[in-house]
Write a protein that holds these residues in place. Structure first.
Motif, PDB file in Angstrom:
ATOM      1  N   ALA B 155      29.912  36.278  21.542  1.00 25.70           N
ATOM      2  CA  ALA B 155      30.519  35.755  20.321  1.00 25.70           C
ATOM      3  C   ALA B 155      32.041  35.715  20.440  1.00 25.70           C
ATOM      4  O   ALA B 155      32.704  35.089  19.626  1.00 25.70           O
ATOM      5  CB  ALA B 155      30.105  36.616  19.133  1.00 25.70           C
ATOM      6  N   SER B 156      32.585  36.368  21.467  1.00 22.60           N
ATOM      7  CA  SER B 156      34.034  36.553  21.486  1.00 22.60           C
ATOM      8  C   SER B 156      34.786  35.466  22.246  1.00 22.60           C
ATOM      9  O   SER B 156      35.992  35.357  22.117  1.00 22.60           O
ATOM     10  CB  SER B 156      34.368  37.917  22.098  1.00 22.60           C
ATOM     11  N   VAL B 157      34.092  34.689  23.081  1.00 25.82           N
ATOM     12  CA  VAL B 157      34.816  33.689  23.873  1.00 25.82           C
ATOM     13  C   VAL B 157      34.046  32.375  23.897  1.00 25.82           C
ATOM     14  O   VAL B 157      32.837  32.340  23.731  1.00 25.82           O
ATOM     15  CB  VAL B 157      35.028  34.146  25.348  1.00 25.82           C
ATOM     16  N   THR B 158      34.795  31.295  24.119  1.00 24.42           N
ATOM     17  CA  THR B 158      34.144  30.005  24.323  1.00 24.42           C
ATOM     18  C   THR B 158      34.594  29.381  25.641  1.00 24.42           C
ATOM     19  O   THR B 158      34.205  28.282  25.970  1.00 24.42           O
ATOM     20  CB  THR B 158      34.508  29.021  23.200  1.00 24.42           C
ATOM     21  N   THR B 159      35.432  30.116  26.383  1.00 24.67           N
ATOM     22  CA  THR B 159      35.964  29.560  27.620  1.00 24.67           C
ATOM     23  C   THR B 159      35.412  30.342  28.805  1.00 24.67           C
ATOM     24  O   THR B 159      35.042  31.506  28.693  1.00 24.67           O
ATOM     25  CB  THR B 159      37.494  29.680  27.644  1.00 24.67           C
ATOM     26  N   GLY B 160      35.395  29.702  29.961  1.00 21.34           N
ATOM     27  CA  GLY B 160      34.922  30.358  31.169  1.00 21.34           C
ATOM     28  C   GLY B 160      35.962  31.305  31.737  1.00 21.34           C
ATOM     29  O   GLY B 160      37.156  31.186  31.451  1.00 21.34           O
ATOM     30  N   LEU B 390      17.534  47.717  42.810  1.00 18.85           N
ATOM     31  CA  LEU B 390      18.814  48.163  43.347  1.00 18.85           C
ATOM     32  C   LEU B 390      19.811  48.221  42.185  1.00 18.85           C
ATOM     33  O   LEU B 390      19.981  47.249  41.470  1.00 18.85           O
ATOM     34  CB  LEU B 390      19.300  47.164  44.405  1.00 18.85           C
ATOM     35  N   PRO B 391      20.455  49.364  41.981  1.00 17.91           N
ATOM     36  CA  PRO B 391      21.381  49.437  40.851  1.00 17.91           C
ATOM     37  C   PRO B 391      22.711  48.773  41.177  1.00 17.91           C
ATOM     38  O   PRO B 391      22.941  48.337  42.302  1.00 17.91           O
ATOM     39  CB  PRO B 391      21.564  50.950  40.656  1.00 17.91           C
ATOM     40  N   ILE B 392      23.572  48.722  40.186  1.00 20.83           N
ATOM     41  CA  ILE B 392      24.935  48.217  40.376  1.00 20.83           C
ATOM     42  C   ILE B 392      25.842  49.421  40.522  1.00 20.83           C
ATOM     43  O   ILE B 392      25.987  50.208  39.590  1.00 20.83           O
ATOM     44  CB  ILE B 392      25.376  47.374  39.167  1.00 20.83           C
ATOM     45  N   THR B 393      26.441  49.580  41.693  1.00 19.91           N
ATOM     46  CA  THR B 393      27.368  50.691  41.876  1.00 19.91           C
ATOM     47  C   THR B 393      28.810  50.223  41.965  1.00 19.91           C
ATOM     48  O   THR B 393      29.730  51.025  41.890  1.00 19.91           O
ATOM     49  CB  THR B 393      27.014  51.500  43.140  1.00 19.91           C
ATOM     50  N   ILE B 394      29.008  48.920  42.134  1.00 16.09           N
ATOM     51  CA  ILE B 394      30.351  48.335  42.058  1.00 16.09           C
ATOM     52  C   ILE B 394      30.261  47.155  41.103  1.00 16.09           C
ATOM     53  O   ILE B 394      29.484  46.229  41.315  1.00 16.09           O
ATOM     54  CB  ILE B 394      30.837  47.842  43.444  1.00 16.09           C
ATOM     55  N   ASP B 395      31.034  47.209  40.041  1.00 10.34           N
ATOM     56  CA  ASP B 395      31.055  46.122  39.065  1.00 10.34           C
ATOM     57  C   ASP B 395      31.665  44.880  39.740  1.00 10.34           C
ATOM     58  O   ASP B 395      32.766  44.937  40.299  1.00 10.34           O
ATOM     59  CB  ASP B 395      31.890  46.547  37.855  1.00 10.34           C
ATOM     60  N   ALA B 396      30.941  43.791  39.689  1.00 13.02           N
ATOM     61  CA  ALA B 396      31.423  42.567  40.356  1.00 13.02           C
ATOM     62  C   ALA B 396      32.763  42.112  39.806  1.00 13.02           C
ATOM     63  O   ALA B 396      33.549  41.463  40.520  1.00 13.02           O
ATOM     64  CB  ALA B 396      30.377  41.453  40.207  1.00 13.02           C
ATOM     65  N   ARG B 397      33.037  42.445  38.570  1.00 10.99           N
ATOM     66  CA  ARG B 397      34.324  42.042  37.992  1.00 10.99           C
ATOM     67  C   ARG B 397      35.486  42.703  38.727  1.00 10.99           C
ATOM     68  O   ARG B 397      36.596  42.150  38.787  1.00 10.99           O
ATOM     69  CB  ARG B 397      34.369  42.379  36.511  1.00 10.99           C
ATOM     70  N   ASP B 398      35.223  43.887  39.287  1.00  8.24           N
ATOM     71  CA  ASP B 398      36.274  44.535  40.078  1.00  8.24           C
ATOM     72  C   ASP B 398      36.708  43.633  41.225  1.00  8.24           C
ATOM     73  O   ASP B 398      37.897  43.484  41.514  1.00  8.24           O
ATOM     74  CB  ASP B 398      35.752  45.854  40.679  1.00  8.24           C
ATOM     75  N   VAL B 399      35.718  43.062  41.881  1.00 12.91           N
ATOM     76  CA  VAL B 399      36.008  42.232  43.048  1.00 12.91           C
ATOM     77  C   VAL B 399      36.683  40.931  42.626  1.00 12.91           C
ATOM     78  O   VAL B 399      37.682  40.512  43.206  1.00 12.91           O
ATOM     79  CB  VAL B 399      34.714  41.950  43.833  1.00 12.91           C
ATOM     80  N   SER B 415      42.679  38.936  29.790  1.00 17.59           N
ATOM     81  CA  SER B 415      42.053  37.814  29.090  1.00 17.59           C
ATOM     82  C   SER B 415      40.896  37.256  29.896  1.00 17.59           C
ATOM     83  O   SER B 415      39.947  36.720  29.337  1.00 17.59           O
ATOM     84  CB  SER B 415      43.075  36.696  28.827  1.00 17.59           C
ATOM     85  N   VAL B 416      40.960  37.418  31.210  1.00 18.05           N
ATOM     86  CA  VAL B 416      39.883  36.890  32.055  1.00 18.05           C
ATOM     87  C   VAL B 416      38.604  37.693  31.831  1.00 18.05           C
ATOM     88  O   VAL B 416      37.520  37.122  31.683  1.00 18.05           O
ATOM     89  CB  VAL B 416      40.296  36.927  33.543  1.00 18.05           C
ATOM     90  N   PHE B 417      38.725  39.018  31.819  1.00 16.72           N
ATOM     91  CA  PHE B 417      37.563  39.883  31.574  1.00 16.72           C
ATOM     92  C   PHE B 417      37.873  40.765  30.373  1.00 16.72           C
ATOM     93  O   PHE B 417      38.258  41.932  30.526  1.00 16.72           O
ATOM     94  CB  PHE B 417      37.260  40.741  32.810  1.00 16.72           C
ATOM     95  N   PRO B 418      37.729  40.218  29.184  1.00 18.22           N
ATOM     96  CA  PRO B 418      38.116  40.973  27.992  1.00 18.22           C
ATOM     97  C   PRO B 418      37.348  42.274  27.864  1.00 18.22           C
ATOM     98  O   PRO B 418      36.149  42.341  28.148  1.00 18.22           O
ATOM     99  CB  PRO B 418      37.790  40.009  26.832  1.00 18.22           C
ATOM    100  N   GLY B 419      38.064  43.283  27.483  1.00 18.03           N
ATOM    101  CA  GLY B 419      37.419  44.570  27.243  1.00 18.03           C
ATOM    102  C   GLY B 419      37.060  45.313  28.509  1.00 18.03           C
ATOM    103  O   GLY B 419      36.317  46.286  28.465  1.00 18.03           O
ATOM    104  N   TYR B 420      37.582  44.865  29.645  1.00 20.38           N
ATOM    105  CA  TYR B 420      37.213  45.556  30.891  1.00 20.38           C
ATOM    106  C   TYR B 420      38.456  45.838  31.717  1.00 20.38           C
ATOM    107  O   TYR B 420      39.308  44.977  31.903  1.00 20.38           O
ATOM    108  CB  TYR B 420      36.244  44.683  31.704  1.00 20.38           C
ATOM    109  N   SER B 421      38.559  47.051  32.240  1.00 19.49           N
ATOM    110  CA  SER B 421      39.666  47.408  33.128  1.00 19.49           C
ATOM    111  C   SER B 421      39.142  47.548  34.540  1.00 19.49           C
ATOM    112  O   SER B 421      38.446  48.511  34.861  1.00 19.49           O
ATOM    113  CB  SER B 421      40.277  48.746  32.701  1.00 19.49           C
ATOM    114  N   PRO B 422      39.455  46.613  35.409  1.00 16.22           N
ATOM    115  CA  PRO B 422      38.874  46.646  36.751  1.00 16.22           C
ATOM    116  C   PRO B 422      39.493  47.723  37.643  1.00 16.22           C
ATOM    117  O   PRO B 422      40.644  48.106  37.463  1.00 16.22           O
ATOM    118  CB  PRO B 422      39.187  45.249  37.305  1.00 16.22           C
ATOM    119  N   THR B 423      38.683  48.166  38.586  1.00 18.70           N
ATOM    120  CA  THR B 423      39.122  49.072  39.648  1.00 18.70           C
ATOM    121  C   THR B 423      39.015  48.289  40.949  1.00 18.70           C
ATOM    122  O   THR B 423      37.981  47.708  41.233  1.00 18.70           O
ATOM    123  CB  THR B 423      38.168  50.280  39.736  1.00 18.70           C
TER     124      THR B 423
END
Lengths: 528, 429
Positions: B155-160, B390-399, B415-423
């Motif tokens: 609901a929060s975004v309309t853009t890619g 297989l679980p997710i052990t590295i968030d793809a957004r990090d990459v 703004s690219v990944f709202p609400g997420y702080s990548p490592t």
């Protein structure tokens, strides 16, 4: 030659490649090992570790206060209504509307059986598309391999011919809706292109304005769907959950709307043994329930309890349960509104239509009457016509004649809307954001059509003329607006055409194919 | 678990980095020199001169849920062989003709991806394993939507996500092809981006040739479409800009460079188209291409069937692209992703059902390649997501965030990944 990058191809059967091999082999089935009757699946785990939790009873759809019926139709309603009910109204349809009014026109379109449809030779135009009425023997043997090459183009052409020529316009729009909703990609595996002919004719068309439950059952028992969503391979102890998943996610209640992963696996068990099998001694594939492949242990799906020994009724009870589920009413209502009214439906619209669906036990006519009601349609927002709809619209409004040689394969492929070629079960998208990248192909098609360069289409010689022999430039353009655009041309577009004619084309619009093409490319004509 | 980082390995990386930096400048000058702007194209700007150091980022989306356990074989994990009685790829020490190609002693490539081994060895292919997007479930359509919009909160975004990256740059208005897909549609990842076009066939892109006054059409269309609905307007303006630009480099294409040979399927042609547009120097920064058909519920065929065929084509197209770009490959980063991986255990149809974690391939001159980046959980059911995936052990957004930050000079990852702080995990430099 523009190439069309195919969408996702869900089915991964290698299939066979040679014609001889296809005839000799009995379809592209995997050879399955013997089913061990001794092993059952422990119903308490269903393959996962989730504890079985019946879903809480779902609140039924909130009843909506009746709204005072609107007595005066809003301005522009006629154009909005006609463009949603038809693929773009012909002159005759506009006149009919003027003659009998909105309510009677809608009534007519909701009763296609009462509309005679062979007056202008639609039967004649469909007749050369022989695969559509061929027997299985002809498709598989006597007229092979022609049948193989023609089955897909024939189905595609028939779809466009019907969209353009049929008087049962709303009916054809509904068939199109359900073919997307219950999508099967016709080219997905060797025999599906033949099974798909019967899929449309026997599973979808009879129920498109009938009852949703009947439609759901017919789809579930169609060889094409069993093949496409791998239920062919879903047998006891060797489950394939593909159909079960899409049954919930796409066909009935919608994504994560009241079910868990557990419910999917339990449902897969329920549908074990539902297959399409060749009838011995014939080339015919029919639905067959194989009790020896069926997991007969008890199951639990969304609180529905299925005791052991249910056989085919396991799957049937689930279908019935889902057809009657309030979440299905909401999901179907939302999709119908998005296709016919607006891609951002207000909650009150969804509630009204869902109620109509739910209270009528899935009667599609009753539901569509609500979708196309004045109260809802007056809040319609503009939508971009999808490519096939755009082409049908152009042909309808110009009264182009078409014959069965019509060369629509290339334009539809380059625009990414070739009939029955969407590879995933969700069907061709409705939202304009998907289609908006293809405007250049639409412009090129409009130019080709106006110049008479699309094989199988011809515009009447009078199409590009004005209302009278000595009409002015403005009169010609206003005439085109009236006849071809139901008056939706904007002032800016009108002026742009006038300027173009004066500055570039010598100022005489009547009969000018290039100017006519410009009119066909206008944004107002791409939208509805 | 990554490769043992030996000292000599590190020195080699340093040497290669220096060499690549020299070639980057030389390559860019060559590209500019070859391109002469016609006089009637006043708005063309050579953006690279103003904004150095921005890679072309290519998103290759394998649609359907590509089986990561086949694309990067955990041959060192015994549970893999227990779970996949017929689908497992034999370990590198076996006598099978179809054995895995060892990468680091634990992971290997399937034979169908053998063509990527030299690129891996050259340090230009990094594999990330047990990765994925935690906000998706096992539904294709929903997963793809969330991934492409870059958030689980629809609901929060309309853009890619890639559109937001480009929008954050706030580039001046100039005629350029900023982003493209070589398909008939623009994927959701680029929804909302300006100067973005669907360009499936460079040679066929244009107005039909049979018109009396073709030069008058573009101004007319511009006039009427600038009044249209905003999404339509944006798309048509981009298309008209592209028509001019494409016209300037359409002719004279002699085919791929340096002897590169692309597969003749849609994916191969698409990668060639991206390469061609990139080499034309019209300011391309992002490309999105789909490779469909990875939903292997039945007859997966990882060794000689359908998945093997697709992997072969994927590898050959990526290799061809790398060859075609030659020294410019260090101005490119390719991320190969999918909506999810597949079930650890095979199913009853010689296939696999939808899973969770999978593999991501990152290619480019500045990838920290030659290694598998992962926090491997082991495939025992106790360690699996829901005991089956297989679980997710590295968030793809990090990459993805690391690629944007380090290779595309991103200015607003929030703004690219709202609400997420990548490592960052050091997948690219």
């Amino acid at each position: 030659m523009q190439r069309f990058l195919k969408q996702m191809n869900r089915r991964q059967f290698i299939g066979v490649v040679g014609a001889g091999a296809v005839v000799a082999g009995c379809g592209a089935e995997e050879t399955l090992g013997p089913v061990d009757p001794g092993l059952g699946i422990d119903p308490s785990t269903g393959g996962g570790t989730n504890v079985i939790n019946p879903i809480d009873p779902v609140d039924p759809v909130e009843p909506v206060e009746p709204i005072d019926p609107i007595t005066e139709l809003p301005a522009g309603f006629k154009a909005t209504f006609l463009h949603r009910v038809t693929y773009g109204p012909t002159k005759e349809e506009q006149a009919r509307y003027d003659e009998i009014g909105y309510a009677a026109f809608l009534d007519e379109q909701l009763n296609p059986a009462q509309i005679a449809d062979d007056d202008d030779g639609i039967g004649q135009q469909l007749a050369p598309l022989w695969t559509l009425s061929a027997t299985n023997d002809e498709l598989m043997t006597t007229r092979w391999p022609d049948s193989w090459g023609q089955a897909l183009p024939h189905q595609a052409k028939a779809k466009l011919i019907r969209a353009v020529k049929s008087k049962r316009q709303l009916y054809e729009r509904m068939v199109d809706f359900w073919m997307d909703h219950f999508n099967v990609q016709a080219a997905v595996a060797p025999y599906v292109r033949f099974q798909h002919i019967r899929y449309e004719a026997q599973a979808i068309r009879p129920h498109a304005l009938g009852n949703f439950r009947d439609l759901l059952f017919a789809v579930a028992k169609s060889p094409a769907m069993m093949e496409y969503l791998d239920n062919q391979a879903n047998i006891r102890n060797l489950m394939n959950e593909n159909y079960a998943r899409e049954l919930f996610e796409l066909h009935t209640v919608g994504l994560n709307n009241g079910y868990t992963h557990q419910d999917i696996t339990e449902t897969a068990r329920a549908f074990t043994g539902w297959r399409a099998e060749k009838q011995s001694g014939t080339e015919v594939f029919n639905f067959q329930f194989r009790a020896d492949y069926h997991d007969n242990n008890s199951k639990r799906v969304m609180g529905l309890s299925l005791p052991a020994g249910g056989g085919i009724t396991d799957g049937e009870q689930i279908l019935d349960f889902l057809a009657s589920h309030p979440n299905t009413a909401t999901f179907i209502a939302t999709k119908l509104i998005k296709r016919f009214v607006t891609t951002s439906p207000a909650q009150w619209m969804i509630d009204r239509v869902a109620n109509a669906f739910y209270d009528s036990d899935g009667d599609i006519k009753t539901t569509m009457r609500e979708v196309l009601s004045v109260e809802i349609l007056q809040d319609a927002t503009t939508q971009l016509r999808r490519p096939l709809e755009m082409i049908a619209n152009m042909l309808r409004r110009t009264n182009a004649t078409i014959d069965s040689t019509l060369a629509i394969d290339t334009p539809l492929r380059t625009m990414g809307h070739y009939p029955y070629d969407w590879s995933t079960p969700d069907g061709y998208p409705t939202d304009k954001s998907f289609w908006v990248g293809g405007l250049l192909e639409r412009w090129n098609f409009a130019f080709s059509l106006a110049k008479g360069q699309v094989s199988g289409f011809s515009l009447p010689s009078a199409a590009m003329l004005g209302p009278g022999v000595s009409s002015t430039l403005e009169q010609v353009i206003d005439h085109w607006n009236d006849v071809y655009m139901t008056g939706t041309m904007t002032a800016a577009e009108r002026q742009a055409l006038i300027d173009y004619s004066r500055n570039v084309r010598g100022g005489s619009a009547a009969g000018d194919a290039e100017l006519f093409a410009m009119m066909l490319t206008l944004p107002s004509g791409q939208m509805m | 678990m990554s490769t043992d980082g030996s000292g000599s390995h590190a020195c080699e990386d340093y040497f290669n980095a220096e060499r690549r930096a020299m070639l980057r400048t030389a390559g860019r000058l060559c590209a500019l020199g070859a391109m002469s702007a016609p006089a009637w194209l006043p708005k063309l700007s050579f953006a690279q001169e103003d904004d150095p150091g921005r890679d072309l980022v290519i998103q290759v989306f394998l649609r359907g849920g590509a089986d990561g356990l086949t694309m990067c074989v955990p041959h060192g994990d015994a549970e893999y062989y227990s779970a996949r009685s017929t689908l497992a790829i034999a370990d590198p020490t076996s006598v099978s003709a179809d054995k895995a190609i060892d990468l680091d002693g634990f992971f290997g490539l399937p034979p169908a991806l053998a063509a990527l081994k030299p690129i891996y060895d050259a340090g230009e292919l990094a594999i990330v394993h047990a990765t994925g997007f935690p906000f998706v479930d096992r539904s294709h359509f929903d997963a793809m939507t969330r991934i492409e919009l870059g958030t689980g909160n629809l609901a929060s975004v309309t853009t890619g996500w890639l559109a937001r990256h480009l929008l954050a740059r706030q580039l001046p208005d100039a005629a350029r092809v900023l982003a493209m897909s070589p398909m008939t549609n623009i994927p959701l990842s680029l929804q909302g981006a300006a100067q973005t076009v669907a360009l499936p066939d460079v040679d066929a892109y244009g107005f039909d040739a049979s018109w009396d006054q073709p030069s008058a059409r573009a101004p007319f269309l511009e006039a009427v479409y600038s009044e249209a609905d905003s999404l339509i307007k944006q798309s048509s303006m981009a298309m008209l800009d592209t028509l001019s630009l494409v016209g300037s480099f359409q002719s004279g294409y002699g085919g791929p460079s340096h002897g590169a040979t692309y597969p003749s399927d849609d994916f191969g042609r698409g990668m060639e188209t991206i390469a061609r547009v990139f080499k034309a120097g019209v300011g391309l920064e992002v490309a999105c291409i789909d490779y469909n058909g990875w939903d292997h519920h039945a007859s997966q065929g990882p060794i000689s069937g359908d998945m093997a065929t697709k992997m072969t084509s994927l590898a050959n197209a990526l290799v061809a692209f790398r060859t075609d770009l030659d020294t410019d490959f260090d101005k490119v980063t390719i991320v190969v992703i999918s909506e999810f991986g597949r079930r650890v255990a095979q199913n009853g149809s010689a296939g696999t059902d939808h899973g969770t974690g999978g593999a991501m391939f990152v290619l480019g001159g500045n990838a920290n390649g030659g290694q598998v980046h992962t926090i491997w959980p082991g495939l025992h059911p106790d360690n699996l997501a829901d005991n089956i995936d297989l679980p997710i052990t590295i968030d793809a957004r990090d990459v993805l965030a690391e690629v944007l930050q380090k290779r595309a000079a991103a200015t607003n990852l929030g703004s690219v990944f709202p609400g997420y702080s990548p490592t960052f995990h050091g997948v690219v430099s």
